[in-house]
Design a protein around this motif. Structure first.
Motif, PDB file in Angstrom:
ATOM      1  N   VAL A 306      35.491  34.099  41.707  1.00 40.25           N
ATOM      2  CA  VAL A 306      34.825  35.370  41.369  1.00 40.25           C
ATOM      3  C   VAL A 306      34.004  35.196  40.096  1.00 40.25           C
ATOM      4  CG1 VAL A 306      36.647  36.786  42.405  1.00 40.25           C
ATOM      5  CG2 VAL A 306      36.781  36.199  39.981  1.00 40.25           C
ATOM      6  N   PRO A 307      32.911  35.979  39.960  1.00 38.29           N
ATOM      7  CA  PRO A 307      32.196  35.932  38.675  1.00 38.29           C
ATOM      8  C   PRO A 307      33.047  36.687  37.647  1.00 38.29           C
ATOM      9  CG  PRO A 307      31.125  37.468  40.207  1.00 38.29           C
ATOM     10  CD  PRO A 307      32.323  36.926  40.901  1.00 38.29           C
ATOM     11  N   GLY A 308      33.384  36.052  36.540  1.00 35.98           N
ATOM     12  CA  GLY A 308      34.284  36.755  35.614  1.00 35.98           C
ATOM     13  C   GLY A 308      34.413  36.096  34.261  1.00 35.98           C
ATOM     14  N   ASP A 309      35.358  36.651  33.495  1.00 31.87           N
ATOM     15  CA  ASP A 309      35.701  36.107  32.186  1.00 31.87           C
ATOM     16  C   ASP A 309      37.134  35.613  32.316  1.00 31.87           C
ATOM     17  OD1 ASP A 309      37.045  36.145  29.618  1.00 31.87           O
ATOM     18  OD2 ASP A 309      35.242  37.079  28.803  1.00 31.87           O
ATOM     19  N   ARG A 310      37.310  34.301  32.235  1.00 29.53           N
ATOM     20  CA  ARG A 310      38.624  33.707  32.520  1.00 29.53           C
ATOM     21  C   ARG A 310      39.724  34.301  31.633  1.00 29.53           C
ATOM     22  NH1 ARG A 310      40.641  29.243  35.190  1.00 29.53           N
ATOM     23  NH2 ARG A 310      42.689  28.705  34.373  1.00 29.53           N
ATOM     24  N   ASP A 311      39.470  34.425  30.323  1.00 29.70           N
ATOM     25  CA  ASP A 311      40.510  34.929  29.407  1.00 29.70           C
ATOM     26  C   ASP A 311      40.916  36.352  29.769  1.00 29.70           C
ATOM     27  OD1 ASP A 311      40.510  32.589  28.077  1.00 29.70           O
ATOM     28  OD2 ASP A 311      39.124  33.241  26.496  1.00 29.70           O
ATOM     29  N   GLU A 312      39.932  37.163  30.140  1.00 29.61           N
ATOM     30  CA  GLU A 312      40.262  38.551  30.501  1.00 29.61           C
ATOM     31  C   GLU A 312      41.065  38.590  31.799  1.00 29.61           C
ATOM     32  OE1 GLU A 312      36.891  41.185  30.431  1.00 29.61           O
ATOM     33  OE2 GLU A 312      36.555  40.860  28.293  1.00 29.61           O
ATOM     34  N   LEU A 313      40.696  37.742  32.771  1.00 30.82           N
ATOM     35  CA  LEU A 313      41.443  37.742  34.036  1.00 30.82           C
ATOM     36  C   LEU A 313      42.861  37.218  33.815  1.00 30.82           C
ATOM     37  CD1 LEU A 313      38.607  36.733  36.515  1.00 30.82           C
ATOM     38  CD2 LEU A 313      39.661  38.981  36.194  1.00 30.82           C
ATOM     39  N   ILE A 314      43.017  36.315  32.859  1.00 27.73           N
ATOM     40  CA  ILE A 314      44.372  35.846  32.513  1.00 27.73           C
ATOM     41  C   ILE A 314      45.201  37.032  31.997  1.00 27.73           C
ATOM     42  CG2 ILE A 314      45.645  34.510  30.761  1.00 27.73           C
ATOM     43  CD1 ILE A 314      43.700  32.222  31.302  1.00 27.73           C
ATOM     44  N   ARG A 315      44.598  37.876  31.175  1.00 29.66           N
ATOM     45  CA  ARG A 315      45.330  39.054  30.647  1.00 29.66           C
ATOM     46  C   ARG A 315      45.747  39.980  31.776  1.00 29.66           C
ATOM     47  NH1 ARG A 315      44.217  41.260  24.846  1.00 29.66           N
ATOM     48  NH2 ARG A 315      46.415  41.573  25.150  1.00 29.66           N
ATOM     49  N   VAL A 316      44.872  40.122  32.788  1.00 26.70           N
ATOM     50  CA  VAL A 316      45.197  40.990  33.930  1.00 26.70           C
ATOM     51  C   VAL A 316      46.479  40.492  34.608  1.00 26.70           C
ATOM     52  CG1 VAL A 316      44.465  41.621  36.280  1.00 26.70           C
ATOM     53  CG2 VAL A 316      42.851  41.778  34.376  1.00 26.70           C
ATOM     54  N   HIS A 399      34.643  43.998  35.583  1.00 27.37           N
ATOM     55  CA  HIS A 399      34.376  42.979  36.598  1.00 27.37           C
ATOM     56  C   HIS A 399      33.951  43.603  37.930  1.00 27.37           C
ATOM     57  CE1 HIS A 399      36.495  40.329  33.809  1.00 27.37           C
ATOM     58  NE2 HIS A 399      36.112  39.307  34.527  1.00 27.37           N
ATOM     59  N   ARG A 400      33.735  44.924  37.935  1.00 22.19           N
ATOM     60  CA  ARG A 400      33.407  45.682  39.162  1.00 22.19           C
ATOM     61  C   ARG A 400      34.512  45.544  40.216  1.00 22.19           C
ATOM     62  NH1 ARG A 400      30.592  46.396  35.456  1.00 22.19           N
ATOM     63  NH2 ARG A 400      28.346  46.199  35.334  1.00 22.19           N
ATOM     64  N   GLY A 401      35.728  45.366  39.733  1.00 23.57           N
ATOM     65  CA  GLY A 401      36.874  45.256  40.637  1.00 23.57           C
ATOM     66  C   GLY A 401      37.725  46.510  40.538  1.00 23.57           C
ATOM     67  N   ARG A 402      38.915  46.498  41.174  1.00 21.79           N
ATOM     68  CA  ARG A 402      39.794  47.661  41.070  1.00 21.79           C
ATOM     69  C   ARG A 402      41.248  47.269  41.277  1.00 21.79           C
ATOM     70  NH1 ARG A 402      37.552  47.370  45.970  1.00 21.79           N
ATOM     71  NH2 ARG A 402      38.762  48.104  47.752  1.00 21.79           N
ATOM     72  N   THR A 416      47.856  45.378  43.530  1.00 18.68           N
ATOM     73  CA  THR A 416      46.826  44.520  44.141  1.00 18.68           C
ATOM     74  C   THR A 416      45.518  44.605  43.348  1.00 18.68           C
ATOM     75  OG1 THR A 416      47.823  44.981  46.272  1.00 18.68           O
ATOM     76  CG2 THR A 416      45.645  43.962  46.308  1.00 18.68           C
ATOM     77  N   VAL A 417      45.024  43.413  42.973  1.00 16.43           N
ATOM     78  CA  VAL A 417      43.744  43.315  42.258  1.00 16.43           C
ATOM     79  C   VAL A 417      42.674  42.938  43.271  1.00 16.43           C
ATOM     80  CG1 VAL A 417      42.493  41.852  40.617  1.00 16.43           C
ATOM     81  CG2 VAL A 417      44.819  42.599  40.100  1.00 16.43           C
ATOM     82  N   ARG A 418      41.576  43.707  43.299  1.00 18.72           N
ATOM     83  CA  ARG A 418      40.463  43.354  44.193  1.00 18.72           C
ATOM     84  C   ARG A 418      39.226  43.079  43.346  1.00 18.72           C
ATOM     85  NH1 ARG A 418      42.678  45.080  49.139  1.00 18.72           N
ATOM     86  NH2 ARG A 418      44.207  46.647  48.539  1.00 18.72           N
ATOM     87  N   LEU A 419      38.598  41.936  43.624  1.00 18.03           N
ATOM     88  CA  LEU A 419      37.406  41.556  42.850  1.00 18.03           C
ATOM     89  C   LEU A 419      36.326  41.060  43.798  1.00 18.03           C
ATOM     90  CD1 LEU A 419      39.297  39.560  40.103  1.00 18.03           C
ATOM     91  CD2 LEU A 419      37.772  41.482  39.614  1.00 18.03           C
ATOM     92  N   PRO A 420      35.068  41.434  43.552  1.00 16.10           N
ATOM     93  CA  PRO A 420      33.989  40.925  44.414  1.00 16.10           C
ATOM     94  C   PRO A 420      33.883  39.404  44.266  1.00 16.10           C
ATOM     95  CG  PRO A 420      33.141  42.451  42.737  1.00 16.10           C
ATOM     96  CD  PRO A 420      34.598  42.315  42.500  1.00 16.10           C
TER      97      PRO A 420
END
Ligand SMILES: Nc1ncnc2c1ncn2[C@@H]1O[C@H](COP(=O)(O)OP(=O)(O)OP(=O)(O)O)[C@@H](O)[C@H]1O
Ligand SMILES: [Mg+2]
Length: 433
Positions: A306-316, A399-402, A416-420
């Motif tokens: 996914v297009p993203g920020d790795r550190d932020e997705l780690i926090r999720v 990240h335009r996810g939900r 459940t995390v959904r990401l484009p």
């Protein structure tokens, strides 16, 4: 002769008649030898004549201005007023001098559904502050602004501007003395203000609790426990954990405001979700072991990038998996599954499922609010600040996810995390920190 010119003529004649009468009086008094009382009378007359002429001139100027504002229209004035009021974006109502509705737009019916054209408005507006202000403007023709709130059906706040409408000089009777009410909806603004006040109150409360504990222990260590080595050791450990809690709270608050600040900038580095989840599980191994929980992963058949920020997705995933380990420990296992979904834009769906006590339905919609906790004491005891899921939500928004949460009380919970997904083949995937 048009009304304006006739009024000009009357004003002029009135002023000159006053001056003529004044001169005649001076002559009469001078001839009769009583000049002093005569001069006083004349002065009063001159002042009255000047005031009369001044008022007439001011009115004339007003009429000239009105003539500049009102261009000749092909529609008749009533229809034009209707069309204008209907085009206004805010709820708006025009009333005549008797307080009857002359024109209103559809959104005005949202504010006062009982309003009808041609009927008195004051009977259906209901709010006393507003009714009184409308009465004052109808009587004095000076603009006013009032605020009022309605509790039912949902709390709404309005600011109402009540302005007299300057009508063309020769308007027919029904178009005279009109006033316009425009309603400005302040509800959203007020809700944000309330949320900000709640937020400050909650944040201060969360900081004050560990701070009070720290001050208490400092007092004890300076006084009764000064020479007790055992107590000192114990208290210093508690103080350390309280200080860590405060530092975490401040870190989380700063992260939240940083993420909010960048909410409109979508992160765009390609990130492989499996590697993020693996890294988080490695970091949480000790916690999982302490709680006696088995964490299992069902990897996706093909990489989910996914297009993203790795550190932020780690926090999720850190927060979701940590929550599952902390609050769902009684289920003894946590399962993480990956899927590729989405009908139009393909999405990655990562579900974190635990088999613990679950969450009662009434809490589900509020879980992502800042500081919201199902069991406040239980969460605090685990070192939680109640900011974790708020951070998750904000990061996913960026990240335009939900995030979706499914749970039944007593049956565990699935977050459940959904990401484009990234379009096309990524050049270099961020797999490592
Ligand atoms: N898997 C879960 N099972 C049961 N309850 C949960 C689960 N995940 C979250 N909760 C409830 O939701 C609340 C909010 O979670 P959140 O992650 O926002 O805050 P926290 O875990 O209390 O604090 P922090 O994440 O800042 O350490 C928790 O306090 C807990 O009551
Ligand atoms: Mg948490």
């Amino acid at each position: 002769m048009p009304g304006a010119d006739r009024r000009d003529l009357i004003a002029g004649l009135g002023a000159w008649a006053g001056v003529g009468a004044a001169i005649a009086l001076i002559l009469i008094f001078a001839l009769s030898g009583k000049l002093a009382p005569g001069l006083a009378t004349v002065a009063v007359m001159l002042i009255a004549a000047a005031a009369f002429a001044g008022r007439a001139l001011a009115r004339r100027q007003q009429e000239k201005n009105a003539a500049r504002v009102f261009a000749p229209a092909s529609l008749d004035d009533g229809a034009l007023l209707q069309a204008l009021v209907q085009a206004l974006p805010d709820p708006s109502i025009a009333l005549d001098g008797d307080g009857r509705v002359v024109a209103l737009n559809a959104s005005a019916l949202g504010v006062a559904p009982a309003l009808r054209a041609g009927e008195p408005a004051l009977l259906v507006l209901r709010t006393p502050e507003l009714i009184n202000a409308v009465r004052r403007v109808l009587a004095g023709r000076l603009p006013e602004q009032v605020e009022f709130s309605e509790r039912l059906p949902a709390g709404r706040w309005f600011e109402v501007f009540i302005n007299p409408i300057a009508t063309p000089p020769d308007a027919l009777a029904p178009q005279k003395d009109l006033i316009l009410l425009t309603f400005h909806d302040l509800s959203q603004l007020r809700r944000v203000e309330e949320m900000r006040a709640d937020f400050v109150a909650n944040a201060s409360h969360e900081l004050r609790t560990p701070l009070a504990a720290l001050s208490g222990f400092i007092e004890t260590l300076k006084g009764p426990a000064r020479d007790d080595a055992g107590a000192r050791e114990r208290f210093l450990n508690i103080m350390e954990s309280q200080a860590t809690r405060m530092a975490r709270l401040i870190d989380d608050l700063l992260s939240l405001s940083r993420i909010e600040l960048n909410a409109h900038r979508r992160p765009d580095k390609p990130v492989d979700l499996l590697s993020v989840v693996r890294q988080v599980i490695d970091a949480l191994q000790t916690l999982a072991r302490d709680r006696g929980v088995e964490v299992s992963i069902a990897p996706p058949p093909a990489p989910l990038v996914v297009p993203g920020d790795r550190d932020e997705l780690i926090r999720v995933f850190e927060n979701l998996i940590e929550n599952a380990l902390k609050y769902g420990a009684s289920g003894k296992r946590v399962e993480i599954t990956f899927a590729r979904t989405g009908s139009g834009q393909p999405e990655a769906a990562v579900a974190v499922r635990d088999f613990g006590p679950g969450i009662a339905a009434e809490h589900l919609p509020r879980l992502t609010e800042r500081f919201y906790r199902v069991d406040v004491a239980g969460s605090r005891a685990q070192g939680g600040t109640g900011l974790g899921l708020a951070l998750v939500k904000h990061i996913l928004n960026r990240h335009r996810g939900r995030l979706s949460i499914e749970s039944r009380f007593g049956e565990g919970a699935t977050f459940t995390v959904r990401l484009p997904l990234q379009d096309g083949v990524p050049a270099a995937v961020d797999k490592k920190p």
